[in-house]
Motif scaffolding. Sequence first.
Motif, short mmCIF file in Angstrom:
data_model
loop_
_atom_site.label_atom_id
_atom_site.label_comp_id
_atom_site.label_asym_id
_atom_site.label_seq_id
_atom_site.Cartn_x
_atom_site.Cartn_y
_atom_site.Cartn_z
N ILE A 144 0.85 -1.25 0.24
CA ILE A 144 0.08 -0.01 0.02
C ILE A 144 0.76 1.23 -0.04
O ILE A 144 0.43 2.40 0.17
CB ILE A 144 -1.00 0.03 1.10
CG1 ILE A 144 -0.29 -0.47 2.44
CG2 ILE A 144 -2.11 -1.14 0.87
CD1 ILE A 144 -1.34 -0.25 3.80
N ARG A 151 9.02 12.26 -4.04
CA ARG A 151 8.13 12.63 -2.96
C ARG A 151 7.54 14.01 -3.01
O ARG A 151 6.79 14.32 -2.29
CB ARG A 151 8.82 12.15 -1.75
CG ARG A 151 8.72 10.89 -1.46
CD ARG A 151 7.59 10.10 -1.11
NE ARG A 151 7.41 8.83 -0.65
CZ ARG A 151 7.18 7.75 -1.46
NH1 ARG A 151 6.61 8.16 -2.81
NH2 ARG A 151 7.18 6.44 -1.10
N ILE A 183 5.91 -2.24 -0.04
CA ILE A 183 6.94 -3.16 -0.12
C ILE A 183 6.19 -4.35 0.30
O ILE A 183 5.53 -4.31 1.36
CB ILE A 183 8.00 -2.77 0.74
CG1 ILE A 183 8.65 -1.63 0.44
CG2 ILE A 183 8.95 -3.93 1.03
CD1 ILE A 183 10.02 -1.24 1.57
N THR A 185 6.22 -7.05 2.29
CA THR A 185 6.53 -8.10 3.33
C THR A 185 5.68 -9.34 3.57
O THR A 185 4.37 -9.12 3.42
CB THR A 185 6.50 -7.28 4.61
OG1 THR A 185 7.43 -6.25 4.42
CG2 THR A 185 7.25 -8.30 5.71
C1 FAD Z 1 11.10 -3.61 6.04
C2 FAD Z 1 9.93 -2.87 5.64
C3 FAD Z 1 8.90 -3.48 5.58
C4 FAD Z 1 7.83 -3.01 4.78
N1 FAD Z 1 6.79 -3.83 4.68
C5 FAD Z 1 5.66 -3.03 4.09
C6 FAD Z 1 4.31 -3.81 3.60
O1 FAD Z 1 4.44 -5.07 3.96
N2 FAD Z 1 3.39 -3.25 2.98
C7 FAD Z 1 3.72 -2.04 2.54
O2 FAD Z 1 2.76 -1.47 1.96
N3 FAD Z 1 4.56 -1.13 2.97
C8 FAD Z 1 5.62 -1.55 3.66
N4 FAD Z 1 6.74 -0.97 3.85
C9 FAD Z 1 6.77 0.47 3.36
C10 FAD Z 1 6.57 1.37 4.51
O3 FAD Z 1 5.21 1.55 4.80
C11 FAD Z 1 7.16 2.75 4.17
O4 FAD Z 1 8.73 2.45 3.98
C12 FAD Z 1 6.99 3.66 4.73
O5 FAD Z 1 5.54 4.15 5.00
C13 FAD Z 1 7.65 5.01 4.73
O6 FAD Z 1 7.47 5.40 3.32
P1 FAD Z 1 8.53 5.75 2.21
O7 FAD Z 1 9.33 4.41 2.21
O8 FAD Z 1 7.90 5.81 0.80
O9 FAD Z 1 9.47 7.08 2.80
P2 FAD Z 1 9.36 8.29 2.40
O10 FAD Z 1 8.07 8.86 2.36
O11 FAD Z 1 9.97 8.37 0.98
O12 FAD Z 1 10.23 9.17 3.50
C14 FAD Z 1 11.50 8.75 3.50
C15 FAD Z 1 12.49 9.71 4.33
O13 FAD Z 1 12.53 10.78 3.39
C16 FAD Z 1 12.32 11.89 4.47
N5 FAD Z 1 11.01 12.67 3.83
C17 FAD Z 1 10.19 12.39 2.74
N6 FAD Z 1 9.12 13.16 2.76
C18 FAD Z 1 9.30 14.06 3.87
C19 FAD Z 1 8.39 15.01 4.13
N7 FAD Z 1 7.44 15.32 3.62
N8 FAD Z 1 8.81 15.73 5.31
C20 FAD Z 1 10.07 15.38 6.04
N9 FAD Z 1 10.77 14.36 5.34
C21 FAD Z 1 10.37 13.62 4.42
C22 FAD Z 1 12.17 11.46 5.65
O14 FAD Z 1 13.46 11.37 6.21
C23 FAD Z 1 11.70 10.18 5.57
O15 FAD Z 1 12.09 9.02 6.64
C24 FAD Z 1 7.75 -1.67 4.43
C25 FAD Z 1 9.12 -0.86 4.91
C26 FAD Z 1 10.01 -1.69 5.32
C27 FAD Z 1 11.40 -0.55 5.57
#
Ligand code: FAD
Length: 478
Positions: A144, A151, A183, A185
């Motif tokens: 999801i 971003r 992702i 998982t």
């Molecule tokens: C091991 C693991 C398992 C997971 N399993 C699942 C799963 O089973 N199903 C699923 O759907 N998802 C899963 N996820 C995804 C997880 O939900 C996302 O990684 C999480 O919601 C963060 O979103 P993103 O990775 O897109 O980070 P981003 O939104 O890209 O953010 C990454 C970093 O960028 C910076 N940043 C970005 N935007 C901003 C902002 N507006 N303001 C300030 N800082 C910002 C921050 O430092 C932030 O920590 C998993 C993630 C991991 C690491």
Amino acid sequence: MSRTGKEYLERIRDGRTVWLGTERVTDVTAHPAFARAAASIAGLYDAARDDALTVAGPDGRRTHRAFDIARSYGDLVAKRRAHRAWAKQSFGFLGRSPDYMASGVAGFAARPDVFVGQGFDGSEVAIELHGRLRGEDLFAAFTITNPSTDRSRPIAAQASPELFLRVERETDAGIVVSGSKMIGTGAVFADEIVVGTIEPLRPEDTEFAFSFVLEPGTPGVSLVSRASYEQTAGGERDNPISGRFDENDSLLVCESVFVPWERVLTYRDTKTTFGMWWDTPAYTNMAHQASTRFWTKLEFLAGLAVLITRGNGSADNPMVRAEVGRLLGYVQLARSSVLAAEAAYEQRPDDGGAVRLDTSITFAQRILAGELYPKFVHQIRMLSGGSLTQVPASWDDLRDTEVGPLLATYAASVTQPADERVALMKLAWDAVGSEFASRHAHYEQFYQGAPHVYLTQMTFTPDADACAAEAQRALDLA
Ligand SMILES: Cc1cc2nc3c(=O)[nH]c(=O)nc-3n(C[C@H](O)[C@H](O)[C@H](O)COP(=O)(O)OP(=O)(O)OC[C@H]3O[C@@H](n4cnc5c(N)ncnc54)[C@H](O)[C@@H]3O)c2cc1C
């Protein structure tokens, strides 16, 4: 009765496409990168044949309590006990065990009205999804999160919007979708995958606002796995955790995948696509599993700290006692957050008799996970010292006629013979030092969203006003 582990393994042998590097894996139950994790999940189903973990559905069939729509405090407690029994099976390392999304679909079914959107009504699909997964005791994973390409822009304004999951065409029978989601998982081990978007979508992203359920074996679906820690694990005493509980993470890619309308939950609607997670009890239900599992995992890590300090002969040192005491205290705080969220449960007028965990406490649990987990990892490293890495390449070396006697003498501690000490240190390294351990540190930090999202979300709860009112009360004394 709930299904057996054997029945689960048979069902996921559906020829799904899983990419591990350049190798196309079609049977995860038999492949050295996945088979032991699949067997661990099968073990959960076998354990769930205990009546305390299950509850009878409308058809009389018993399935894990995660599928239950809680209608009382007692139901919440029973659900937590069932989550905890499963979490204990993996010491909390199977984050997305099947009870995670099972809780989510129970939340969907508690509020089918949330799926009624403008021009599309997914309420029957939400009810049917819950009934089907529950009836057949199925494991749903979910993807999801949208790919993190840029971003700063809405999806529609991305340089490559085709990376995002979108509807290619609509037919009388359903939709044809292409693009990717992260992702997944546990997705390579799942019977089905719930696909959607949990983050708020902007009005211009309406065409990307849809959610549905998919079988991983559907033509056009690929799951691109990360490296497998199970595959590189040594013997059972070398990597006792990563060798058994590597739940896998994969990228979901769809290439012209057909999804029948009967599997579409929301369609071209930002409100229902977002609301299905937040307006139903889905999120708090899933967090019930997550917070119970987290408490269970901390319990295991604190136990490691106790065993390590006893093994090192440092357990009676007052400074060491203080650090171990801090970890044991944190375990109780994690436990308290679960019990408190249950005790302060909410009964909202729109929830049709269902109850949900206290929202503020549930949201706060994410902060606890993000902040406590790195502390535990750090403290176990500190308490272990060099002994964490001073271990032979394999525990089996202790049985070797040449190096074995050497290790028996020099790898022992004051309280532990060498074989016990090496086994303990290898367990600890697997849990806090290995690549698998590093993935877990990342998981605990991000799996419930990024901190800039969940910390900000706290400010939108009624707590901000309630706390401000208290400060104002002090001002008003003057
Ligand atoms: C091991 C693991 C398992 C997971 N399993 C699942 C799963 O089973 N199903 C699923 O759907 N998802 C899963 N996820 C995804 C997880 O939900 C996302 O990684 C999480 O919601 C963060 O979103 P993103 O990775 O897109 O980070 P981003 O939104 O890209 O953010 C990454 C970093 O960028 C910076 N940043 C970005 N935007 C901003 C902002 N507006 N303001 C300030 N800082 C910002 C921050 O430092 C932030 O920590 C998993 C993630 C991991 C690491």
